[in-house]
Design a protein around this motif. Structure first.
Motif, PDB file in Angstrom:
ATOM      1  N   ARG A 129     -25.580  61.429  18.942  1.00  0.00           N
ATOM      2  CA  ARG A 129     -25.292  60.390  17.944  1.00  0.00           C
ATOM      3  C   ARG A 129     -24.084  60.756  17.094  1.00  0.00           C
ATOM      4  O   ARG A 129     -23.277  59.903  16.741  1.00  0.00           O
ATOM      5  CB  ARG A 129     -26.505  60.174  17.045  1.00  0.00           C
ATOM      6  CG  ARG A 129     -27.619  59.425  17.728  1.00  0.00           C
ATOM      7  CD  ARG A 129     -28.727  59.129  16.760  1.00  0.00           C
ATOM      8  NE  ARG A 129     -29.788  58.370  17.421  1.00  0.00           N
ATOM      9  CZ  ARG A 129     -30.881  57.962  16.817  1.00  0.00           C
ATOM     10  NH1 ARG A 129     -31.068  58.255  15.544  1.00  0.00           N
ATOM     11  NH2 ARG A 129     -31.784  57.279  17.476  1.00  0.00           N
ATOM     12  N   LEU A 130     -23.963  62.031  16.761  1.00  0.00           N
ATOM     13  CA  LEU A 130     -22.815  62.485  15.971  1.00  0.00           C
ATOM     14  C   LEU A 130     -21.521  62.269  16.752  1.00  0.00           C
ATOM     15  O   LEU A 130     -20.524  61.778  16.203  1.00  0.00           O
ATOM     16  CB  LEU A 130     -22.977  63.962  15.610  1.00  0.00           C
ATOM     17  CG  LEU A 130     -21.836  64.573  14.794  1.00  0.00           C
ATOM     18  CD1 LEU A 130     -21.736  63.897  13.433  1.00  0.00           C
ATOM     19  CD2 LEU A 130     -22.024  66.063  14.652  1.00  0.00           C
ATOM     20  N   LEU A 150     -21.041  60.084  19.087  1.00  0.00           N
ATOM     21  CA  LEU A 150     -20.811  58.633  19.148  1.00  0.00           C
ATOM     22  C   LEU A 150     -20.187  58.119  17.861  1.00  0.00           C
ATOM     23  O   LEU A 150     -19.266  57.298  17.886  1.00  0.00           O
ATOM     24  CB  LEU A 150     -22.137  57.923  19.431  1.00  0.00           C
ATOM     25  CG  LEU A 150     -22.059  56.441  19.770  1.00  0.00           C
ATOM     26  CD1 LEU A 150     -21.311  56.259  21.084  1.00  0.00           C
ATOM     27  CD2 LEU A 150     -23.442  55.842  19.862  1.00  0.00           C
ATOM     28  N   LYS A 151     -20.655  58.631  16.709  1.00  0.00           N
ATOM     29  CA  LYS A 151     -20.090  58.217  15.421  1.00  0.00           C
ATOM     30  C   LYS A 151     -18.638  58.673  15.285  1.00  0.00           C
ATOM     31  O   LYS A 151     -17.783  57.938  14.778  1.00  0.00           O
ATOM     32  CB  LYS A 151     -20.922  58.778  14.272  1.00  0.00           C
ATOM     33  CG  LYS A 151     -22.230  58.051  14.061  1.00  0.00           C
ATOM     34  CD  LYS A 151     -22.964  58.594  12.851  1.00  0.00           C
ATOM     35  CE  LYS A 151     -24.276  57.849  12.646  1.00  0.00           C
ATOM     36  NZ  LYS A 151     -25.012  58.334  11.468  1.00  0.00           N
ATOM     37  N   ALA A 203     -16.533  56.463  17.505  1.00  0.00           N
ATOM     38  CA  ALA A 203     -16.412  55.137  16.899  1.00  0.00           C
ATOM     39  C   ALA A 203     -15.440  55.164  15.719  1.00  0.00           C
ATOM     40  O   ALA A 203     -14.645  54.235  15.539  1.00  0.00           O
ATOM     41  CB  ALA A 203     -17.780  54.640  16.456  1.00  0.00           C
ATOM     42  N   GLY A 204     -15.481  56.219  14.928  1.00  0.00           N
ATOM     43  CA  GLY A 204     -14.551  56.349  13.805  1.00  0.00           C
ATOM     44  C   GLY A 204     -13.118  56.466  14.270  1.00  0.00           C
ATOM     45  O   GLY A 204     -12.212  55.838  13.712  1.00  0.00           O
TER      46      GLY A 204
END
Length: 55
Positions: A3-4, A6-7, A10-11
């Protein structure tokens, strides 16, 4: 961890998208400025030719 990652991705994608949009806007503004400059020079030349013809 997934998840990290992916974030972070995305950023990074969001930052790239913002810079891409900003560069497109700046490019458009530069084109508009150049077109306005050419039109202004043409009108100035026409005015100068008209005042020369009157003399």
């Amino acid at each position: 961890m997934g998840r990290l990652l992916l974030k972070v991705v995305a950023g990074i994608a969001a930052v790239i998208a913002v810079f891409w949009i900003l560069s497109a806007l700046v490019g458009l503004l530069v084109w508009l400025l150049m077109i306005a400059l050419v039109i202004g020079v043409v009108f100035l030349g026409i005015r100068m030719l008209r005042t020369e013809a009157r003399r």
